[in-house]
Design a protein around this motif. Sequence first.
Motif, PDB file in Angstrom:
ATOM      1  N   THR A   9       0.868  -1.161   0.000  1.00  0.00           N
ATOM      2  CA  THR A   9       0.000   0.000   0.000  1.00  0.00           C
ATOM      3  C   THR A   9       0.908   1.214   0.000  1.00  0.00           C
ATOM      4  O   THR A   9       1.729   1.395   0.890  1.00  0.00           O
ATOM      5  CB  THR A   9      -0.918   0.022   1.239  1.00  0.00           C
ATOM      6  OG1 THR A   9      -1.741  -1.152   1.215  1.00  0.00           O
ATOM      7  CG2 THR A   9      -1.809   1.261   1.238  1.00  0.00           C
ATOM      8  N   SER A  11       1.234   5.145   0.273  1.00  0.00           N
ATOM      9  CA  SER A  11       0.560   6.346   0.778  1.00  0.00           C
ATOM     10  C   SER A  11       1.312   7.550   0.251  1.00  0.00           C
ATOM     11  O   SER A  11       2.522   7.672   0.461  1.00  0.00           O
ATOM     12  CB  SER A  11       0.572   6.376   2.307  1.00  0.00           C
ATOM     13  OG  SER A  11      -0.157   5.286   2.826  1.00  0.00           O
ATOM     14  N   SER A  43      -6.479  14.553   4.002  1.00  0.00           N
ATOM     15  CA  SER A  43      -5.636  13.882   4.990  1.00  0.00           C
ATOM     16  C   SER A  43      -5.804  14.549   6.343  1.00  0.00           C
ATOM     17  O   SER A  43      -6.618  15.451   6.517  1.00  0.00           O
ATOM     18  CB  SER A  43      -4.163  13.947   4.558  1.00  0.00           C
ATOM     19  OG  SER A  43      -3.669  15.261   4.706  1.00  0.00           O
ATOM     20  N   ARG A  50      -4.315  12.840   0.505  1.00  0.00           N
ATOM     21  CA  ARG A  50      -3.626  11.566   0.722  1.00  0.00           C
ATOM     22  C   ARG A  50      -4.196  10.529  -0.228  1.00  0.00           C
ATOM     23  O   ARG A  50      -5.400  10.373  -0.330  1.00  0.00           O
ATOM     24  CB  ARG A  50      -3.813  11.085   2.158  1.00  0.00           C
ATOM     25  CG  ARG A  50      -3.087   9.771   2.409  1.00  0.00           C
ATOM     26  CD  ARG A  50      -3.232   9.316   3.828  1.00  0.00           C
ATOM     27  NE  ARG A  50      -2.535   8.054   4.010  1.00  0.00           N
ATOM     28  CZ  ARG A  50      -2.411   7.452   5.160  1.00  0.00           C
ATOM     29  NH1 ARG A  50      -2.914   7.998   6.247  1.00  0.00           N
ATOM     30  NH2 ARG A  50      -1.777   6.308   5.246  1.00  0.00           N
ATOM     31  N   TRP A  51      -3.316   9.840  -0.909  1.00  0.00           N
ATOM     32  CA  TRP A  51      -3.707   8.756  -1.796  1.00  0.00           C
ATOM     33  C   TRP A  51      -3.246   7.441  -1.191  1.00  0.00           C
ATOM     34  O   TRP A  51      -2.174   7.367  -0.593  1.00  0.00           O
ATOM     35  CB  TRP A  51      -3.044   8.882  -3.151  1.00  0.00           C
ATOM     36  CG  TRP A  51      -3.394  10.117  -3.908  1.00  0.00           C
ATOM     37  CD1 TRP A  51      -4.222  11.138  -3.522  1.00  0.00           C
ATOM     38  CD2 TRP A  51      -2.908  10.471  -5.183  1.00  0.00           C
ATOM     39  NE1 TRP A  51      -4.274  12.085  -4.484  1.00  0.00           N
ATOM     40  CE2 TRP A  51      -3.477  11.711  -5.526  1.00  0.00           C
ATOM     41  CE3 TRP A  51      -2.052   9.871  -6.079  1.00  0.00           C
ATOM     42  CZ2 TRP A  51      -3.217  12.344  -6.727  1.00  0.00           C
ATOM     43  CZ3 TRP A  51      -1.790  10.500  -7.277  1.00  0.00           C
ATOM     44  CH2 TRP A  51      -2.377  11.720  -7.591  1.00  0.00           C
ATOM     45  N   ALA A  52      -4.060   6.414  -1.387  1.00  0.00           N
ATOM     46  CA  ALA A  52      -3.671   5.044  -1.042  1.00  0.00           C
ATOM     47  C   ALA A  52      -3.755   4.236  -2.329  1.00  0.00           C
ATOM     48  O   ALA A  52      -4.832   4.124  -2.924  1.00  0.00           O
ATOM     49  CB  ALA A  52      -4.585   4.463   0.023  1.00  0.00           C
ATOM     50  N   TYR A  80       5.638   3.424   1.554  1.00  0.00           N
ATOM     51  CA  TYR A  80       5.073   2.139   1.147  1.00  0.00           C
ATOM     52  C   TYR A  80       5.101   1.200   2.345  1.00  0.00           C
ATOM     53  O   TYR A  80       5.992   1.259   3.192  1.00  0.00           O
ATOM     54  CB  TYR A  80       5.817   1.543  -0.050  1.00  0.00           C
ATOM     55  CG  TYR A  80       7.265   1.200   0.200  1.00  0.00           C
ATOM     56  CD1 TYR A  80       7.636  -0.085   0.589  1.00  0.00           C
ATOM     57  CD2 TYR A  80       8.270   2.153   0.036  1.00  0.00           C
ATOM     58  CE1 TYR A  80       8.967  -0.411   0.804  1.00  0.00           C
ATOM     59  CE2 TYR A  80       9.602   1.834   0.250  1.00  0.00           C
ATOM     60  CZ  TYR A  80       9.942   0.554   0.634  1.00  0.00           C
ATOM     61  OH  TYR A  80      11.252   0.230   0.851  1.00  0.00           O
ATOM     62  N   TYR A  88      -6.174  -1.828   7.479  1.00  0.00           N
ATOM     63  CA  TYR A  88      -6.857  -1.393   6.264  1.00  0.00           C
ATOM     64  C   TYR A  88      -8.247  -1.996   6.151  1.00  0.00           C
ATOM     65  O   TYR A  88      -8.545  -3.012   6.769  1.00  0.00           O
ATOM     66  CB  TYR A  88      -6.029  -1.729   5.024  1.00  0.00           C
ATOM     67  CG  TYR A  88      -5.832  -3.211   4.788  1.00  0.00           C
ATOM     68  CD1 TYR A  88      -6.687  -3.911   3.950  1.00  0.00           C
ATOM     69  CD2 TYR A  88      -4.790  -3.902   5.391  1.00  0.00           C
ATOM     70  CE1 TYR A  88      -6.513  -5.265   3.730  1.00  0.00           C
ATOM     71  CE2 TYR A  88      -4.601  -5.254   5.176  1.00  0.00           C
ATOM     72  CZ  TYR A  88      -5.463  -5.935   4.342  1.00  0.00           C
ATOM     73  OH  TYR A  88      -5.288  -7.277   4.130  1.00  0.00           O
ATOM     74  N   ARG A 157      -8.859   0.578  -1.278  1.00  0.00           N
ATOM     75  CA  ARG A 157      -8.387   0.377   0.090  1.00  0.00           C
ATOM     76  C   ARG A 157      -8.171   1.721   0.775  1.00  0.00           C
ATOM     77  O   ARG A 157      -7.671   2.660   0.173  1.00  0.00           O
ATOM     78  CB  ARG A 157      -7.070  -0.387   0.053  1.00  0.00           C
ATOM     79  CG  ARG A 157      -6.438  -0.588   1.424  1.00  0.00           C
ATOM     80  CD  ARG A 157      -5.131  -1.327   1.335  1.00  0.00           C
ATOM     81  NE  ARG A 157      -5.393  -2.741   1.087  1.00  0.00           N
ATOM     82  CZ  ARG A 157      -4.446  -3.678   1.147  1.00  0.00           C
ATOM     83  NH1 ARG A 157      -3.192  -3.355   1.419  1.00  0.00           N
ATOM     84  NH2 ARG A 157      -4.744  -4.940   0.916  1.00  0.00           N
ATOM     85  N   THR A 161      -1.253   3.454   9.092  1.00  0.00           N
ATOM     86  CA  THR A 161      -0.096   2.646   9.492  1.00  0.00           C
ATOM     87  C   THR A 161      -0.157   2.347  10.983  1.00  0.00           C
ATOM     88  O   THR A 161      -0.737   3.107  11.756  1.00  0.00           O
ATOM     89  CB  THR A 161       1.218   3.386   9.191  1.00  0.00           C
ATOM     90  OG1 THR A 161       1.230   4.623   9.895  1.00  0.00           O
ATOM     91  CG2 THR A 161       1.377   3.621   7.703  1.00  0.00           C
TER      92      THR A 161
END
Length: 176
Positions: A9, A11, A43, A50-52, A80, A88, A157, A161
């Motif tokens: 994943t 981020s 975010s 923020r991208w996932a 990552y 998640y 998703r 973290t």
Amino acid sequence: MSEQINTYTVSIYTENNVGLLNRISAIFQRRKINIESINSSISEIEGVTRWAIVVVISDEGIRKIIGQIEKQVEVIKAYYHTDDQIIYQESCLFKIKSDLLFEDDQIKNIISANHARIVTVERDFFVLEVSGNKNEIEVMYRELKPFGIMQFVRSGRIAVTKEELKISTLLQAFSA
């Protein structure tokens, strides 16, 4: 020796600029890496998106991808993580014929066993919402498929973290 392939994943913290998604996806495309899912949202930091992004790639490949992503001017920071480093979820909606809800106890049992939530009930259909990991959603899909799924959609998703990212500290230092 072949390199280990993992699900990662990614981020990415960015400014919210037009065209950035196209440039980021091109980085994956050039390396012939399929994006399994992508999600974009605000975010924890005001003004920062923020991208996932979920990909299946080698350890060396993910490091190279992160390096390429961080070269984009609007990208503040990219991380990552493997699945064991994050918490998640995905969400999905199922649209199913209403008569099944009232006439088939098995549907009620599936809803209960999978912790699904009924979002709406209309005359001709009802909608279920389920959140969980990819496997949990796939189980629910397989269980409902014999009853006839009218529509199905699944989100990308979303993840946090287990360890602190320290992105807020990084941004405070950057803006000072």
